[in-house]
Design a protein around this motif. Structure first.
Motif, PDB file in Angstrom:
ATOM      1  N   LEU A  77       2.900  19.612   8.098  1.00 18.44           N
ATOM      2  CA  LEU A  77       1.721  20.307   9.101  1.00 18.44           C
ATOM      3  C   LEU A  77       2.251  20.824  10.186  1.00 18.44           C
ATOM      4  CD1 LEU A  77      -1.309  20.813   9.407  1.00 18.44           C
ATOM      5  CD2 LEU A  77      -1.313  18.733  10.511  1.00 18.44           C
ATOM      6  N   CYS A  78       2.563  22.239  10.343  1.00 11.46           N
ATOM      7  CA  CYS A  78       3.030  22.801  11.565  1.00 11.46           C
ATOM      8  C   CYS A  78       2.227  22.367  12.869  1.00 11.46           C
ATOM      9  CB  CYS A  78       3.071  24.539  11.322  1.00 11.46           C
ATOM     10  SG  CYS A  78       4.138  25.023  10.071  1.00 11.46           S
ATOM     11  N   PRO A  79       2.933  22.079  13.694  1.00 12.75           N
ATOM     12  CA  PRO A  79       2.387  22.021  15.213  1.00 12.75           C
ATOM     13  C   PRO A  79       1.727  23.449  16.030  1.00 12.75           C
ATOM     14  CG  PRO A  79       4.592  22.143  15.436  1.00 12.75           C
ATOM     15  CD  PRO A  79       4.423  22.025  14.218  1.00 12.75           C
ATOM     16  N   PRO A  80       0.732  23.405  16.827  1.00 15.28           N
ATOM     17  CA  PRO A  80       0.145  24.693  17.391  1.00 15.28           C
ATOM     18  C   PRO A  80       1.277  25.464  18.097  1.00 15.28           C
ATOM     19  CG  PRO A  80      -1.140  22.810  17.770  1.00 15.28           C
ATOM     20  CD  PRO A  80       0.213  22.282  17.155  1.00 15.28           C
ATOM     21  N   VAL A  81       2.410  24.606  18.490  1.00 17.83           N
ATOM     22  CA  VAL A  81       3.440  25.230  19.068  1.00 17.83           C
ATOM     23  C   VAL A  81       4.713  24.818  18.847  1.00 17.83           C
ATOM     24  CG1 VAL A  81       2.217  26.492  20.948  1.00 17.83           C
ATOM     25  CG2 VAL A  81       3.193  24.072  21.390  1.00 17.83           C
ATOM     26  N   ALA A  82       6.107  25.399  19.045  1.00 15.73           N
ATOM     27  CA  ALA A  82       6.810  24.617  18.476  1.00 15.73           C
ATOM     28  C   ALA A  82       7.372  23.588  19.737  1.00 15.73           C
ATOM     29  CB  ALA A  82       8.242  25.944  18.701  1.00 15.73           C
ATOM     30  N   PRO A  83       7.798  22.572  19.013  1.00 14.95           N
ATOM     31  CA  PRO A  83       8.283  21.188  19.847  1.00 14.95           C
ATOM     32  C   PRO A  83       9.477  21.610  20.945  1.00 14.95           C
ATOM     33  CG  PRO A  83       8.975  20.863  17.636  1.00 14.95           C
ATOM     34  CD  PRO A  83       8.198  21.986  17.541  1.00 14.95           C
ATOM     35  N   PRO A  84       9.788  20.859  21.757  1.00 16.01           N
ATOM     36  CA  PRO A  84      10.947  21.222  22.730  1.00 16.01           C
ATOM     37  C   PRO A  84      12.168  21.212  21.924  1.00 16.01           C
ATOM     38  CG  PRO A  84       9.274  19.896  23.757  1.00 16.01           C
ATOM     39  CD  PRO A  84       8.771  19.923  22.419  1.00 16.01           C
ATOM     40  N   GLU A  85      12.191  20.218  20.995  1.00 20.22           N
ATOM     41  CA  GLU A  85      13.252  19.994  20.156  1.00 20.22           C
ATOM     42  C   GLU A  85      13.064  20.662  18.740  1.00 20.22           C
ATOM     43  OE1 GLU A  85      17.159  17.258  18.850  1.00 20.22           O
ATOM     44  OE2 GLU A  85      15.661  16.387  20.206  1.00 20.22           O
ATOM     45  N   ASN A  86      13.083  21.725  18.148  1.00 18.81           N
ATOM     46  CA  ASN A  86      12.857  22.227  17.053  1.00 18.81           C
ATOM     47  C   ASN A  86      13.974  22.045  16.073  1.00 18.81           C
ATOM     48  OD1 ASN A  86      11.361  23.317  14.655  1.00 18.81           O
ATOM     49  ND2 ASN A  86      11.583  25.298  15.717  1.00 18.81           N
ATOM     50  N   ALA A  87      14.206  20.957  15.749  1.00 20.50           N
ATOM     51  CA  ALA A  87      15.476  20.963  15.094  1.00 20.50           C
ATOM     52  C   ALA A  87      15.378  19.735  13.747  1.00 20.50           C
ATOM     53  CB  ALA A  87      16.853  20.420  15.785  1.00 20.50           C
ATOM     54  N   PHE A  88      16.084  20.003  12.739  1.00 18.35           N
ATOM     55  CA  PHE A  88      16.011  18.941  11.811  1.00 18.35           C
ATOM     56  C   PHE A  88      17.369  18.217  11.342  1.00 18.35           C
ATOM     57  CE2 PHE A  88      12.628  21.869  10.983  1.00 18.35           C
ATOM     58  CZ  PHE A  88      11.912  20.979  10.442  1.00 18.35           C
ATOM     59  N   SER A  89      17.538  16.973  11.057  1.00 17.42           N
ATOM     60  CA  SER A  89      18.786  16.428  10.533  1.00 17.42           C
ATOM     61  C   SER A  89      18.470  15.740   9.259  1.00 17.42           C
ATOM     62  CB  SER A  89      19.084  15.295  11.738  1.00 17.42           C
ATOM     63  OG  SER A  89      19.427  15.862  13.081  1.00 17.42           O
ATOM     64  N   ILE A  90      19.771  15.890   8.530  1.00 17.85           N
ATOM     65  CA  ILE A  90      19.855  15.312   7.440  1.00 17.85           C
ATOM     66  C   ILE A  90      20.950  14.370   7.011  1.00 17.85           C
ATOM     67  CG2 ILE A  90      20.271  16.005   4.685  1.00 17.85           C
ATOM     68  CD1 ILE A  90      19.433  18.823   5.356  1.00 17.85           C
ATOM     69  N   ILE A  91      20.593  13.061   6.860  1.00 22.32           N
ATOM     70  CA  ILE A  91      21.528  11.873   6.830  1.00 22.32           C
ATOM     71  C   ILE A  91      21.882  11.603   5.415  1.00 22.32           C
ATOM     72  CG2 ILE A  91      22.275   9.747   7.487  1.00 22.32           C
ATOM     73  CD1 ILE A  91      20.588  10.568  10.160  1.00 22.32           C
ATOM     74  N   LEU A  92      23.071  11.348   4.841  1.00 33.53           N
ATOM     75  CA  LEU A  92      23.092  10.965   3.297  1.00 33.53           C
ATOM     76  C   LEU A  92      23.648   9.591   3.478  1.00 33.53           C
ATOM     77  CD1 LEU A  92      23.134  11.551   0.151  1.00 33.53           C
ATOM     78  CD2 LEU A  92      25.692  12.408   0.694  1.00 33.53           C
ATOM     79  N   LYS A  93      22.783   8.313   2.852  1.00 34.36           N
ATOM     80  CA  LYS A  93      23.299   7.044   2.756  1.00 34.36           C
ATOM     81  C   LYS A  93      23.457   6.741   1.447  1.00 34.36           C
ATOM     82  CE  LYS A  93      20.718   5.983   7.298  1.00 34.36           C
ATOM     83  NZ  LYS A  93      19.717   5.326   7.899  1.00 34.36           N
ATOM     84  N   ASP A  94      24.433   5.536   1.231  1.00 31.42           N
ATOM     85  CA  ASP A  94      24.476   4.809   0.045  1.00 31.42           C
ATOM     86  C   ASP A  94      23.416   3.958  -0.162  1.00 31.42           C
ATOM     87  OD1 ASP A  94      25.069   2.614   1.679  1.00 31.42           O
ATOM     88  OD2 ASP A  94      27.084   2.655   1.090  1.00 31.42           O
ATOM     89  N   HIS A  95      23.562   3.168  -1.154  1.00 27.92           N
ATOM     90  CA  HIS A  95      22.183   2.065  -1.549  1.00 27.92           C
ATOM     91  C   HIS A  95      22.008   1.121  -0.669  1.00 27.92           C
ATOM     92  CE1 HIS A  95      25.856   0.288  -3.195  1.00 27.92           C
ATOM     93  NE2 HIS A  95      25.173  -0.928  -3.385  1.00 27.92           N
ATOM     94  N   VAL A  96      23.175   0.630   0.062  1.00 27.25           N
ATOM     95  CA  VAL A  96      22.791  -0.389   1.308  1.00 27.25           C
ATOM     96  C   VAL A  96      22.822   0.124   2.805  1.00 27.25           C
ATOM     97  CG1 VAL A  96      24.148  -1.995  -0.263  1.00 27.25           C
ATOM     98  CG2 VAL A  96      25.610  -0.526   1.623  1.00 27.25           C
ATOM     99  N   GLY A  97      22.597   1.576   2.947  1.00 30.05           N
ATOM    100  CA  GLY A  97      22.347   2.043   4.141  1.00 30.05           C
ATOM    101  C   GLY A  97      23.486   2.574   5.148  1.00 30.05           C
ATOM    102  N   ASN A  98      24.674   2.702   4.398  1.00 33.65           N
ATOM    103  CA  ASN A  98      25.803   3.126   4.870  1.00 33.65           C
ATOM    104  C   ASN A  98      25.822   4.710   5.174  1.00 33.65           C
ATOM    105  OD1 ASN A  98      27.092   0.503   5.493  1.00 33.65           O
ATOM    106  ND2 ASN A  98      27.772   0.456   3.619  1.00 33.65           N
TER     107      ASN A  98
END
Length: 208
Positions: free
Chosen positions: A29-50
């Motif tokens: 759901l897009c916000p009415p205006v862009a947030p101050p930090e309009n950025a995404f991060s992708i983190i790849l973890k193993d099965h135990v969270g590393n």
């Protein structure tokens, strides 16, 4: 799949990832205006969270005010490999697209066909529901680039108001011999006829 406001989206896979390209599509759901930090991060973890790898602070797309367009639909006449299929793209405008609105004018539409799909240019693009276009020469195939472009205005003519409604465009492609994952199609609304200035681009999942 799980999500919460503090940690974002968590996608758990049922098998080990092997080298290759992966694509995921989810609705937000897009916000009415862009947030101050309009950025995404992708983190790849193993099965135990590393943490195994990460790509941080990827710039998000601009939030466009006044663009009442629903997620496009994509249908296939067949999913049999190596055959000709008729592709139907459905666009729905909840309200009229007015060139004087905050979103600005839409002069063309562009559909990017995934790799390994072949455009069949001997068959025309069909405008099934009267999407406003010029009388002739309104569609263009770019075979090598895998692009279908639809003009909504003629040349240097002033952009028109696009009435609210549901519009279908269809054309033919040759399906690939094989596909190990769903195809990703990209539907773009363009500010100019060459589609060098994109107002918005929407990814849509195809068949596997």
């Amino acid at each position: 799949v799980s999500c919460n406001s503090s940690s974002g989206l968590r996608l758990t896979l049922n098998s080990t990832m092997v080298p290759g390209n992966y694509s995921f599509i989810l609705g937000l759901l897009c916000p009415p205006v862009a947030p101050p930090e309009n950025a995404f991060s992708i983190i790849l973890k193993d099965h135990v969270g590393n943490v195994l790898d990460a790509s941080m602070h990827l710039a998000g797309r601009p939030v466009i005010d006044g663009l009442p367009v629903l997620l496009p639909e994509l249908t296939f006449s067949t999913s049999e490999a190596s055959t000709e299929a008729e592709i139907t793209v459905v666009l729905e405008f909840l309200t009229a697209l007015d060139p004087d609105s905050s979103a600005g004018a839409v002069r063309a539409l562009q559909i990017m066909v995934p790799m390994r799909y072949g455009l069949i240019t001997r068959h025309p693009v069909q405008n099934l529901d009267g999407l406003p276009t010029p009388a002739v020469g309104w569609y263009h195939f770019f075979f090598l680039s895998g692009l279908v472009r639809v003009d909504l205005v003629e040349g240097d003519a002033s952009p028109r108001i696009l009435p609210a409604g549901r519009y279908r465009l269809s054309f033919k492609v040759r399906l690939p011999e094989w596909s190990s994952r769903p195809s990703i199609w990209l539907i773009s609304l363009c500010r100019d006829l060459s589609c060098s200035d994109l107002l918005a681009s929407i990814p849509v999942a195809g068949v596997s």
